[in-house]
Scaffold this motif. Structure first.
Motif, short mmCIF file in Angstrom:
data_model
loop_
_atom_site.label_atom_id
_atom_site.label_comp_id
_atom_site.label_asym_id
_atom_site.label_seq_id
_atom_site.Cartn_x
_atom_site.Cartn_y
_atom_site.Cartn_z
N THR A 1 6.82 16.42 15.19
CA THR A 1 5.84 15.00 14.69
C THR A 1 4.68 15.19 13.30
N ASN A 2 4.26 16.46 12.84
CA ASN A 2 3.08 16.36 12.30
C ASN A 2 3.55 15.73 11.01
N PHE A 3 4.92 15.96 10.80
CA PHE A 3 6.14 15.39 9.55
C PHE A 3 5.19 13.62 9.27
N LYS A 4 5.10 13.24 10.52
CA LYS A 4 4.28 11.71 10.12
C LYS A 4 3.40 12.00 9.40
N GLN A 5 2.39 12.40 9.55
CA GLN A 5 0.83 11.74 8.87
C GLN A 5 1.47 12.20 8.04
N ARG A 6 2.00 14.08 7.48
CA ARG A 6 2.10 14.20 6.19
C ARG A 6 3.30 13.46 5.25
N SER A 7 3.93 12.78 6.02
CA SER A 7 4.25 11.64 5.17
C SER A 7 3.67 10.30 4.73
N ARG A 8 2.64 10.38 5.72
CA ARG A 8 1.92 8.85 5.01
C ARG A 8 1.16 9.60 4.63
N MET A 9 0.31 11.39 4.28
CA MET A 9 -0.47 11.74 3.57
C MET A 9 0.41 10.96 1.93
N SER A 10 1.10 11.72 1.73
CA SER A 10 2.29 11.38 0.33
C SER A 10 2.46 9.87 0.18
N MET A 11 2.83 9.35 1.27
CA MET A 11 2.91 7.82 0.33
C MET A 11 1.55 7.28 -0.13
N LEU A 12 0.11 7.84 0.75
CA LEU A 12 -0.32 7.05 0.24
C LEU A 12 -1.30 7.49 -0.91
N TYR A 13 -0.85 8.53 -1.24
CA TYR A 13 -1.06 9.30 -2.86
C TYR A 13 -0.54 9.05 -4.15
N TYR A 14 0.69 8.29 -2.70
CA TYR A 14 1.65 7.63 -4.25
C TYR A 14 1.09 6.85 -4.64
N HIS A 15 0.61 5.88 -3.99
CA HIS A 15 -0.03 4.71 -4.82
C HIS A 15 -1.22 4.62 -4.88
N ALA A 16 -2.60 5.91 -4.61
CA ALA A 16 -3.50 5.82 -5.00
C ALA A 16 -3.72 6.62 -6.46
N GLU A 17 -1.86 7.42 -6.55
CA GLU A 17 -2.19 7.42 -7.83
C GLU A 17 -1.76 6.85 -8.69
N ARG A 18 -0.75 6.37 -8.49
CA ARG A 18 -0.09 5.04 -9.78
C ARG A 18 -1.41 3.60 -9.65
N MET A 19 -2.61 4.02 -9.07
CA MET A 19 -3.06 2.88 -9.29
C MET A 19 -4.48 3.09 -9.61
N HIS A 20 -5.09 5.15 -9.47
CA HIS A 20 -5.88 5.55 -10.20
C HIS A 20 -7.22 4.84 -9.02
N TYR A 21 -6.84 5.42 -8.11
CA TYR A 21 -7.45 4.71 -6.74
C TYR A 21 -8.03 6.35 -5.98
N ALA A 22 -8.71 6.23 -4.68
CA ALA A 22 -8.90 7.19 -4.37
C ALA A 22 -8.18 6.41 -2.64
N VAL A 23 -8.44 7.90 -2.06
CA VAL A 23 -7.16 7.28 -0.59
C VAL A 23 -8.59 7.78 0.62
N ILE A 24 -8.91 7.27 1.85
CA ILE A 24 -9.29 6.66 2.18
C ILE A 24 -9.35 7.54 3.44
N GLY A 25 -10.21 8.44 3.85
CA GLY A 25 -9.83 9.19 5.37
C GLY A 25 -10.21 8.28 6.11
N THR A 26 -9.64 7.92 7.81
CA THR A 26 -9.98 7.56 9.13
C THR A 26 -10.75 8.30 9.92
N PRO A 27 -10.54 9.31 9.64
CA PRO A 27 -11.06 10.20 10.98
C PRO A 27 -12.21 10.05 11.60
#
Lengths: 91, 326
Positions: free
Chosen positions: B178-204
């Motif tokens: 099930t940890n694939f879920k959080q790790r896949s989400r992280m990969s996708m967030l970084y895809y968009h962060a890198e293409r837009m030159h944004y930072a990923v905001i962590g929510t914990p």
């Protein structure tokens, strides 16, 4: 009668103690049979889970949700009593 | 702080009195962290319709302006239907653009569902993955002095419930899958962060960070965590102040990870947030168990055992917070 059912309490204790000492990388002189194994940091939650696995493999003892309490698991002596009781019921 | 200098323990001890000031401070820090320290020009926030991500989106919109924030919904086949609707409502509240990235196919590719179900089947052989719902949960009482162990619970369509203590091998396989879920989400967030030159905001929040209720390099993978120091009840205070939609504030926090409905309390924390926040504060600031027990309506022994449970959780999850060793 299976081999595990023939073990007496001393043999059960020796095997459980050996397992806990190995799993916690502890020395025999540092671990008292009444020492609180979780409170003293000998085992953590994964350690407890692996201990349950060991009890299943070594003694064919299954642990249920409601048996998971300090009375059965907080020290080597408590674990030995728990396992011995289970084995005596089986026999 | 010396014991004689601190405030007597009370139920109001972690209440934020000047919420506007705290909010402004977080926003200012977020702005500095992202634009100056990280040298990024905006924020990517994964939004789930939960309280933590909602507050992070609201803070980001305040810090960078709505046009420099992108909210990303990352549903998969087990996500609840109302998560998406709430996330959309949230984004509309702050005028933030959103994207939906369904990660089901990616998870299928990793074998996430298959590996998880295979482990469940070994414990509960009549588990029918097509119709049954499943979750893992801790059933022990936190006030009993023993480490937490997970059980698997399967709910049949007719409402019958089967629950068994999870053996080590199956527990580890279910969590790893099930940890694939959080790790896949992280990969996708970084895809968009890198293409837009944004930072990923962590929510914990503070509990997730300190008790280790996050996935290493999953939801724990982010550039900045603006609410990582806040207790859950303080996050709710912020949510109200920032105008987060009431439906989100009223929703019971869930993991949204397993097919059966599951609150974070059942899954991990073993007690309601209101109590946990206060007792954690008491433990962290070394208030005597007796003093905390009197205020919380619990015995000294119960508080001592809860303190020990916190200590165990922090210690056993230290690995999650550690950086690579070299």
């Amino acid at each position: 009668m299976l081999l595990y059912q023939m073990k007496n309490t001393n043999e059960v204790k020796a095997e459980i103690k050996k397992y806990i000492l190995e799993a916690s990388l502890s020395d025999v002189k540092d671990v008292d049979d009444d020492a609180l194994i979780f409170e003293n940091g000998l085992l953590d939650s994964m350690g407890l889970l692996f201990l349950i696995e060991f009890l299943g493999e070594a003694f064919q003892v299954e642990v249920s949700d409601d048996e998971l309490n300090p009375k059965n698991f907080e020290s080597i002596n408590n674990i030995v009593s728990f396992v011995s009781n289970k084995l005596s019921v089986k026999v | 702080m010396k014991p004689e200098q601190r405030k007597p323990f009370s139920k109001e001890i972690i209440h934020i009195d000047d919420i506007e000031q705290v909010c402004n401070r977080i926003v200012a820090k977020l702005k500095t962290d992202v634009t100056k320290n990280l040298q990024r020009r905006g924020a990517i926030v994964g939004i789930s319709g939960g309280i933590d991500s909602s507050v992070c989106l609201a803070l980001s919109a305040k810090a960078f302006g709505a046009k420099n924030v992108l909210g990303i919904m990352l549903p998969e086949q087990d996500s609840s239907d109302d998560s998406r609707q709430l996330a959309e409502q949230l984004a509309a509240t702050y005028g933030v653009s959103t994207l939906v990235e369904d990660i089901t196919n990616a998870l299928d590719g990793f074998g996430c569902y298959e590996r998880r179900d295979e482990a469940i089947l070994r414990v509960i052989p009549d588990f029918d993955k097509k119709v049954d719902k499943a979750k893992i949960e801790i059933k022990q009482n936190i006030a009993e002095n023993i480490p937490a162990i997970f059980s698997i619970t399967v709910i049949k369509p007719n409402g019958d419930v089967v629950s068994k203590l999870l053996p080590a091998k199956e527990y580890l396989q279910i969590v790893a899958s099930t940890n694939f879920k959080q790790r896949s989400r992280m990969s996708m967030l970084y895809y968009h962060a890198e293409r837009m030159h944004y930072a990923v905001i962590g929510t914990p929040n503070k509990h997730e960070v300190e008790q280790g209720f996050f996935v290493k390099y999953g939801d724990g993978g982010a550039d900045v965590m603006p609410i990582g120091h806040l207790y859950k009840t303080q996050v709710y205070q912020l949510a109200k102040h920032l105008g987060v939609p009431q439906e989100i504030i009223d929703r019971t926090p869930t993991t949204d990870t397993y097919t059966a409905e599951q609150s974070q309390e059942d899954f991990f924390y073993q007690m309601p947030f209101e109590s946990m926040d206060l007792i954690w504060y008491g433990w962290e600031h070394k208030y005597p168990a007796e003093e905390v027990g009197k205020v919380m309506g619990k015995t000294t022994k119960e508080i001592e055992n809860i303190y020990k449970s916190f200590e165990r959780k922090r210690k056993t999850t230290e690995y999650l917070r550690m950086k690579p060793i070299f």
